[in-house]
Write a protein that holds these residues in place. Structure first.
Motif, PDB file in Angstrom:
ATOM      1  N   ARG A  94      24.026  48.512   2.484  1.00  0.00           N
ATOM      2  CA  ARG A  94      24.094  47.526   1.521  1.00  0.00           C
ATOM      3  C   ARG A  94      24.563  48.298   0.120  1.00  0.00           C
ATOM      4  N   ARG A  95      25.213  47.675  -0.713  1.00  0.00           N
ATOM      5  CA  ARG A  95      25.651  48.069  -1.937  1.00  0.00           C
ATOM      6  C   ARG A  95      25.112  47.295  -2.882  1.00  0.00           C
ATOM      7  N   THR A  96      24.695  47.813  -3.981  1.00  0.00           N
ATOM      8  CA  THR A  96      23.906  46.840  -5.297  1.00  0.00           C
ATOM      9  C   THR A  96      25.218  46.967  -6.067  1.00  0.00           C
ATOM     10  N   GLN A 247      25.861  29.504  -1.702  1.00  0.00           N
ATOM     11  CA  GLN A 247      25.487  30.350  -2.938  1.00  0.00           C
ATOM     12  C   GLN A 247      25.749  31.665  -2.882  1.00  0.00           C
ATOM     13  N   LEU A 248      26.167  32.038  -4.131  1.00  0.00           N
ATOM     14  CA  LEU A 248      26.597  33.368  -4.363  1.00  0.00           C
ATOM     15  C   LEU A 248      25.682  34.388  -3.613  1.00  0.00           C
ATOM     16  N   GLY A 249      24.281  34.221  -3.855  1.00  0.00           N
ATOM     17  CA  GLY A 249      23.537  35.401  -3.259  1.00  0.00           C
ATOM     18  C   GLY A 249      23.665  35.220  -1.793  1.00  0.00           C
ATOM     19  N   TYR A 250      23.811  34.030  -1.022  1.00  0.00           N
ATOM     20  CA  TYR A 250      23.874  34.214   0.478  1.00  0.00           C
ATOM     21  C   TYR A 250      25.184  34.882   0.787  1.00  0.00           C
ATOM     22  N   LEU A 251      26.316  34.727   0.128  1.00  0.00           N
ATOM     23  CA  LEU A 251      27.410  35.298   0.229  1.00  0.00           C
ATOM     24  C   LEU A 251      27.657  36.723   0.091  1.00  0.00           C
ATOM     25  N   THR A 255      28.151  39.743   3.085  1.00  0.00           N
ATOM     26  CA  THR A 255      29.037  40.905   2.896  1.00  0.00           C
ATOM     27  C   THR A 255      28.497  42.231   2.769  1.00  0.00           C
ATOM     28  N   GLY A 256      27.257  42.299   2.541  1.00  0.00           N
ATOM     29  CA  GLY A 256      26.436  43.630   2.445  1.00  0.00           C
ATOM     30  C   GLY A 256      26.290  44.084   1.079  1.00  0.00           C
ATOM     31  N   GLU A 273      34.062  40.647  -5.021  1.00  0.00           N
ATOM     32  CA  GLU A 273      33.576  41.453  -3.700  1.00  0.00           C
ATOM     33  C   GLU A 273      33.513  40.411  -2.739  1.00  0.00           C
ATOM     34  N   VAL A 274      33.141  39.430  -2.971  1.00  0.00           N
ATOM     35  CA  VAL A 274      33.060  38.181  -1.791  1.00  0.00           C
ATOM     36  C   VAL A 274      34.272  37.865  -1.368  1.00  0.00           C
TER      37      VAL A 274
END
Length: 374
Positions: A94-96, A247-251, A255-256, A273-274
């Motif tokens: 996962r990337r922040t 929702q953007l958080g789910y997407l 996508t990691g 990124e999405v």
């Protein structure tokens, strides 16, 4: 709505398939040194593992004051690990997404030399409320990016982020959501000319809720009335492609990525990124599917003068209510593809009106969809 006929006569996305919006990058000899990593330079070798400091853009960026200024290392946020392609897509990787507009994929997107590209805008607004007629924008964020005809993102050109002081104090609930305070916006104004110049060469504007953002953007900056628009929240069926929601958080989770901010330009970088994510169901980036959907005309069917007790049936079908305060009919309505119009009329005749009717039908294109004029 009066502009529909004018807009329909022009081709949808006139430059998406007809020619580039920017000149191809200059050729470079194989033994030449790699150029410095800067926001407007999209060259990034596939295996390059530069240090954190080497990835900091040295050129100026458009910061929240609306003036071009350099940002220091302490004010920049990056992903947790060096970036190279291809990226693993499992949970351990996962990337922040950082909380600064300067964090940009521009210095990690390899593009093919001589490839034709188009220019798009990702846009997000933070506002004092939900009503585009009376509430005010307090922050505008945009990311300008280049993409190919196949929907592959090849680089970021620039970012734009600016505050705007509203005419009244920011409601506490808005500050709680956005983190934007009265002190942060005090004395700030968004430069209208700078906004127009930033979006001038873009062929499409994309927001994650275009039904909200476009209305605000058009009210402040008429340049957006002439742009094609796409909505990444509604013009991709994310459930169909394996995501938990739109929702953007789910997407981002799918996508990691983790997202640590709710600020306009950071949400734009997150959306970038999405849209660059390759959907396993299609083998193409999400942006490709969004562009394909946005090009198609849709038809808005108005179910006027329906019985009150039928509202639940209309809601289950996907109809939405318009209260008539915006000059449009006080009525239920639904947007369908051209192929679905006959089925929708058949539903209204059989289940709602119980007789032969010809409901009002409005044709929408990417130039009018989501607009306050539609």
């Amino acid at each position: 709505m009066n502009n529909d006929a004018t807009q329909e006569s022009r081709p949808v996305f006139p430059t998406l398939g007809d020619g580039p919006n920017s000149a191809p990058p200059p050729s470079r000899s194989a033994d030449a040194a790699a150029p410095a990593i800067r926001p407007n330079n999209i060259y990034a070798p596939e295996k390059r593992r530069e240090s954190l400091e080497s990835r900091i853009p040295r050129g100026p960026v458009l910061c929240h004051t609306g003036k071009r200024t350099a940002l220091s290392l302490e004010n920049r946020c990056f992903s947790k690990r060096p970036i190279s392609r291809p990226w693993p897509r499992h949970s351990a990787d996962r990337r922040t997404i950082g909380c600064c507009a300067a964090w940009s994929r521009a210095y990690r997107c390899p593009g093919q030399r001589g490839q034709e590209t188009r220019t798009g805008i990702l846009l997000d607004t933070e506002t004092t409320g939900l009503d585009h007629r009376k509430d005010e924008i307090i922050e505008l964020g945009m990311v300008k990016f280049d993409y190919t005809a196949e929907g592959r993102i090849v680089g970021v050109r620039d970012t734009f982020a600016a505050f705007n002081e509203p005419s009244a104090p920011i409601p506490p609930e808005i500050t709680a959501i956005t983190g934007i305070t009265d002190e942060m916006v005090a004395g700030q104004r968004i430069d209208d000319a700078a906004v127009s110049a930033f979006v001038d060469d873009a062929v499409i504007t994309i927001a994650h809720n275009s039904g909200f953002d476009r209305k605000f953007a058009e009210r402040y900056w008429p340049v957006f009335e002439q742009k094609a628009w796409g909505c990444s929240a509604t013009e991709i069926d994310w459930h169909e492609h394996g995501f938990a929601g739109a929702q953007l958080g789910y997407l981002l989770n799918g996508t990691g990525f983790f997202h640590q901010a709710h600020r306009a330009v950071d949400d734009c970088h997150a959306l970038l990124e999405v849209l660059d994510f390759v959907l396993p169901t299609t083998g193409a980036p999400a942006l490709a599917l969004l562009l394909k959907t946005a090009r198609r005309p849709t038809l808005r069917v108005w179910a006027e003068q329906t019985a009150f007790e039928l509202k639940d049936s209309l809601k289950r079908r996907g109809y939405r209510w318009n209260d008539g305060s915006d000059g449009r009919p006080k009525s239920w309505f639904i947007d369908v593809n051209e192929s679905g119009l006959d089925d929708e009329i058949a539903f209204l005749r059989a289940e709602i009106y119980m007789r032969e009717v010809e409901p009002s039908v409005q044709r929408l294109t990417t130039f009018t969809r989501f607009s306050r004029r539609a």
